[in-house]
Design a protein around this motif. Structure first.
Motif, PDB file in Angstrom:
ATOM      1  N   THR A   1       0.852  -1.182   0.000  1.00 14.86           N
ATOM      2  CA  THR A   1       0.000   0.000   0.000  1.00 14.86           C
ATOM      3  C   THR A   1       0.895   1.242   0.000  1.00 14.86           C
ATOM      4  O   THR A   1       2.093   1.155   0.292  1.00 14.86           O
ATOM      5  CB  THR A   1      -0.891   0.023   1.246  1.00 14.86           C
ATOM      6  OG1 THR A   1      -0.054   0.185   2.406  1.00 14.86           O
ATOM      7  CG2 THR A   1      -1.700  -1.267   1.378  1.00 14.86           C
ATOM      8  N   PRO A   2       0.351   2.416  -0.304  1.00 17.50           N
ATOM      9  CA  PRO A   2       1.160   3.638  -0.246  1.00 17.50           C
ATOM     10  C   PRO A   2       1.810   3.850   1.124  1.00 17.50           C
ATOM     11  O   PRO A   2       2.977   4.265   1.208  1.00 17.50           O
ATOM     12  CB  PRO A   2       0.143   4.740  -0.558  1.00 17.50           C
ATOM     13  CG  PRO A   2      -0.862   4.066  -1.446  1.00 17.50           C
ATOM     14  CD  PRO A   2      -0.980   2.673  -0.899  1.00 17.50           C
ATOM     15  N   ASP A   3       1.084   3.552   2.209  1.00 17.06           N
ATOM     16  CA  ASP A   3       1.658   3.697   3.555  1.00 17.06           C
ATOM     17  C   ASP A   3       2.811   2.724   3.768  1.00 17.06           C
ATOM     18  O   ASP A   3       3.831   3.070   4.379  1.00 17.06           O
ATOM     19  CB  ASP A   3       0.583   3.464   4.618  1.00 17.06           C
ATOM     20  CG  ASP A   3      -0.386   4.626   4.732  1.00 17.06           C
ATOM     21  OD1 ASP A   3      -0.053   5.728   4.240  1.00 17.06           O
ATOM     22  OD2 ASP A   3      -1.474   4.437   5.307  1.00 17.06           O
ATOM     23  N   GLU A   4       2.668   1.507   3.260  1.00 16.91           N
ATOM     24  CA  GLU A   4       3.728   0.511   3.410  1.00 16.91           C
ATOM     25  C   GLU A   4       4.961   0.882   2.594  1.00 16.91           C
ATOM     26  O   GLU A   4       6.089   0.644   3.022  1.00 16.91           O
ATOM     27  CB  GLU A   4       3.201  -0.864   3.002  1.00 16.91           C
ATOM     28  CG  GLU A   4       2.195  -1.443   3.990  1.00 16.91           C
ATOM     29  CD  GLU A   4       1.494  -2.684   3.466  1.00 16.91           C
ATOM     30  OE1 GLU A   4       1.001  -3.470   4.278  1.00 16.91           O
ATOM     31  OE2 GLU A   4       1.426  -2.852   2.214  1.00 16.91           O
TER      32      GLU A   4
ATOM     33  N   GLN B   1       5.921   3.935   1.993  1.00 25.16           N
ATOM     34  CA  GLN B   1       6.579   4.991   2.765  1.00 25.16           C
ATOM     35  C   GLN B   1       7.367   4.410   3.934  1.00 25.16           C
ATOM     36  O   GLN B   1       8.479   4.860   4.238  1.00 25.16           O
ATOM     37  CB  GLN B   1       5.536   5.989   3.278  1.00 25.16           C
ATOM     38  CG  GLN B   1       4.933   6.856   2.189  1.00 25.16           C
ATOM     39  CD  GLN B   1       3.951   7.878   2.732  1.00 25.16           C
ATOM     40  OE1 GLN B   1       3.587   7.837   3.913  1.00 25.16           O
ATOM     41  NE2 GLN B   1       3.512   8.789   1.896  1.00 25.16           N
ATOM     42  N   GLU B   2       6.795   3.398   4.594  1.00 23.09           N
ATOM     43  CA  GLU B   2       7.492   2.782   5.723  1.00 23.09           C
ATOM     44  C   GLU B   2       8.754   2.062   5.254  1.00 23.09           C
ATOM     45  O   GLU B   2       9.794   2.123   5.918  1.00 23.09           O
ATOM     46  CB  GLU B   2       6.568   1.814   6.456  1.00 23.09           C
ATOM     47  CG  GLU B   2       7.205   1.090   7.633  1.00 23.09           C
ATOM     48  CD  GLU B   2       7.715   2.013   8.730  1.00 23.09           C
ATOM     49  OE1 GLU B   2       8.532   1.554   9.550  1.00 23.09           O
ATOM     50  OE2 GLU B   2       7.311   3.204   8.771  1.00 23.09           O
TER      51      GLU B   2
ATOM     52  N   ARG C   1      11.329   4.594   4.812  1.00 24.60           N
ATOM     53  CA  ARG C   1      11.851   5.047   6.104  1.00 24.60           C
ATOM     54  C   ARG C   1      12.869   4.055   6.657  1.00 24.60           C
ATOM     55  O   ARG C   1      13.900   4.440   7.220  1.00 24.60           O
ATOM     56  CB  ARG C   1      10.713   5.234   7.113  1.00 24.60           C
ATOM     57  CG  ARG C   1       9.737   6.358   6.787  1.00 24.60           C
ATOM     58  CD  ARG C   1       8.761   6.551   7.935  1.00 24.60           C
ATOM     59  NE  ARG C   1       7.658   7.410   7.562  1.00 24.60           N
ATOM     60  CZ  ARG C   1       6.431   6.987   7.275  1.00 24.60           C
ATOM     61  NH1 ARG C   1       6.150   5.693   7.341  1.00 24.60           N
ATOM     62  NH2 ARG C   1       5.484   7.830   6.934  1.00 24.60           N
TER      63      ARG C   1
ATOM     64  N   GLN D   1      -5.254   6.942  10.715  1.00 21.91           N
ATOM     65  CA  GLN D   1      -4.322   7.454   9.712  1.00 21.91           C
ATOM     66  C   GLN D   1      -3.919   8.893  10.026  1.00 21.91           C
ATOM     67  O   GLN D   1      -2.762   9.283   9.850  1.00 21.91           O
ATOM     68  CB  GLN D   1      -4.953   7.369   8.323  1.00 21.91           C
ATOM     69  CG  GLN D   1      -3.987   7.658   7.188  1.00 21.91           C
ATOM     70  CD  GLN D   1      -4.599   7.374   5.828  1.00 21.91           C
ATOM     71  OE1 GLN D   1      -5.810   7.286   5.676  1.00 21.91           O
ATOM     72  NE2 GLN D   1      -3.749   7.221   4.821  1.00 21.91           N
ATOM     73  N   GLU D   2      -4.873   9.674  10.521  1.00 20.80           N
ATOM     74  CA  GLU D   2      -4.586  11.068  10.874  1.00 20.80           C
ATOM     75  C   GLU D   2      -3.648  11.141  12.074  1.00 20.80           C
ATOM     76  O   GLU D   2      -2.714  11.952  12.107  1.00 20.80           O
ATOM     77  CB  GLU D   2      -5.898  11.796  11.179  1.00 20.80           C
ATOM     78  CG  GLU D   2      -5.736  13.286  11.453  1.00 20.80           C
ATOM     79  CD  GLU D   2      -7.057  13.981  11.675  1.00 20.80           C
ATOM     80  OE1 GLU D   2      -7.068  15.033  12.347  1.00 20.80           O
ATOM     81  OE2 GLU D   2      -8.084  13.462  11.185  1.00 20.80           O
TER      82      GLU D   2
ATOM     83  N   GLU E   1      -1.494   8.801  12.993  1.00 18.01           N
ATOM     84  CA  GLU E   1      -0.181   8.331  12.561  1.00 18.01           C
ATOM     85  C   GLU E   1       0.559   9.413  11.781  1.00 18.01           C
ATOM     86  O   GLU E   1       1.770   9.579  11.922  1.00 18.01           O
ATOM     87  CB  GLU E   1      -0.318   7.069  11.720  1.00 18.01           C
ATOM     88  CG  GLU E   1      -0.681   5.830  12.512  1.00 18.01           C
ATOM     89  CD  GLU E   1       0.354   5.495  13.577  1.00 18.01           C
ATOM     90  OE1 GLU E   1       1.561   5.542  13.278  1.00 18.01           O
ATOM     91  OE2 GLU E   1      -0.052   5.211  14.716  1.00 18.01           O
ATOM     92  N   ALA E   2      -0.174  10.144  10.942  1.00 19.02           N
ATOM     93  CA  ALA E   2       0.452  11.206  10.145  1.00 19.02           C
ATOM     94  C   ALA E   2       1.041  12.284  11.059  1.00 19.02           C
ATOM     95  O   ALA E   2       2.140  12.792  10.810  1.00 19.02           O
ATOM     96  CB  ALA E   2      -0.573  11.817   9.184  1.00 19.02           C
TER      97      ALA E   2
ATOM     98  N   HIS F   1       4.230  10.831  12.673  1.00 16.66           N
ATOM     99  CA  HIS F   1       5.314  10.759  11.689  1.00 16.66           C
ATOM    100  C   HIS F   1       5.919  12.144  11.465  1.00 16.66           C
ATOM    101  O   HIS F   1       7.148  12.292  11.406  1.00 16.66           O
ATOM    102  CB  HIS F   1       4.801  10.195  10.367  1.00 16.66           C
ATOM    103  CG  HIS F   1       4.661   8.703  10.345  1.00 16.66           C
ATOM    104  ND1 HIS F   1       5.653   7.863  10.797  1.00 16.66           N
ATOM    105  CD2 HIS F   1       3.649   7.903   9.907  1.00 16.66           C
ATOM    106  CE1 HIS F   1       5.262   6.601  10.660  1.00 16.66           C
ATOM    107  NE2 HIS F   1       4.062   6.601  10.128  1.00 16.66           N
TER     108      HIS F   1
END
Length: 246
Positions: free
Chosen positions: A121-124, A126-127, A130, A192-193, A195-196, A199
């Protein structure tokens, strides 16, 4: 297989520490308690107590003044299989006689290779990026990404990202909850908010302190002090009897 959750008055699974050692450190004008659990063969606490104090001391005092506990915990095998984590925030914790807001950092394998699916996923994505920035070696194999971890890369992730990330969650909570009447504002936020926000907080910490020359810094391992406090060096440093974890 399920990880047990708590009912009223029953400790959460990550509050059930065994044979831990409690030590005290000063952060600014106040003291915090660090609870250290022994590690299993093949695992280490990547961050030392003084590493943690150094980072907390770099954060704004108002952001960390409510943090009472830092917990260096050895996860159970089942927990690592079902839901491995770098760390977590407890908005209120009760571990034996120790209470308050707690940040947990979990012991990690000395060396391991994690397999990540190429369907991310897009979040994954990004992780994964990182993790590469933290110093983990990410190799693109035919059917998966292989993430090679080490003591140094684990320390980088937990010390410079997970620790300020969890502080960021509590800062978000404090900014959202001004009194009991709007307590639900924070808990109603989408994950999600939240977590954002955390981050961003961790990223801003890293960028600000890197420019100032405060991070990264060498691992602070005061062997004599740790031993005098009842801690084993083998919980923090690789030994000849260490074996790779699954």
């Amino acid at each position: 297989m399920q990880i047990s959750e708590s009912w009223a008055g029953v400790p959460l699974f990550y509050e059930k520490l065994k044979d831990f050692v409690a030590i005290v450190r000063r952060v600014g004008e106040r003291e915090i308690t660090i609870l250290v659990e022994p590690v299993q063969p093949g695992f280490l606490h990547a961050c030392t107590p003084d590493d943690i104090v150094q980072v907390l001391s770099l954060l704004p005092s108002k952001d960390v003044e409510s943090i009472s506990l830092v917990v260096l915990r050895q996860p159970k095998r089942k927990e690592r299989l079902l839901s491995p984590v770098w760390g977590r925030l407890q908005y209120w914790s009760e571990i034996h006689q120790y209470t308050g807001v707690a940040i947990h950092l979990e012991a990690q394998p000395v060396e391991t290779v994690q397999r990540w699916s190429k369907s991310l996923t897009p979040d994954e994505i990004q992780e994964l990026e990182r993790l590469a920035q933290d110093g983990h070696r990410v190799v693109s194999e035919r059917r998966y990404y292989a993430v090679h971890t080490s003591l140094e890369s684990n320390r980088s992730t937990q010390l410079y990202r997970t620790l300020p990330h969890e502080v960021g969650h509590y800062v978000d909570y404090l900014e959202s909850v001004q009194d009991d009447e709007n307590n639900d504002l924070y808990w109603s936020k989408p994950d999600q908010e939240k977590e954002a926000f955390a981050h961003r907080y961790a990223t801003q910490f890293w960028e600000r302190e890197k420019v100032a020359g405060h991070v990264p810094f060498e691992r602070i391992l005061n062997e004599e002090k740790l031993v005098a406090e009842g801690l084993a060096l083998s919980w923090f440093t690789p030994s000849s009897n260490s074996v790779k974890a699954d």
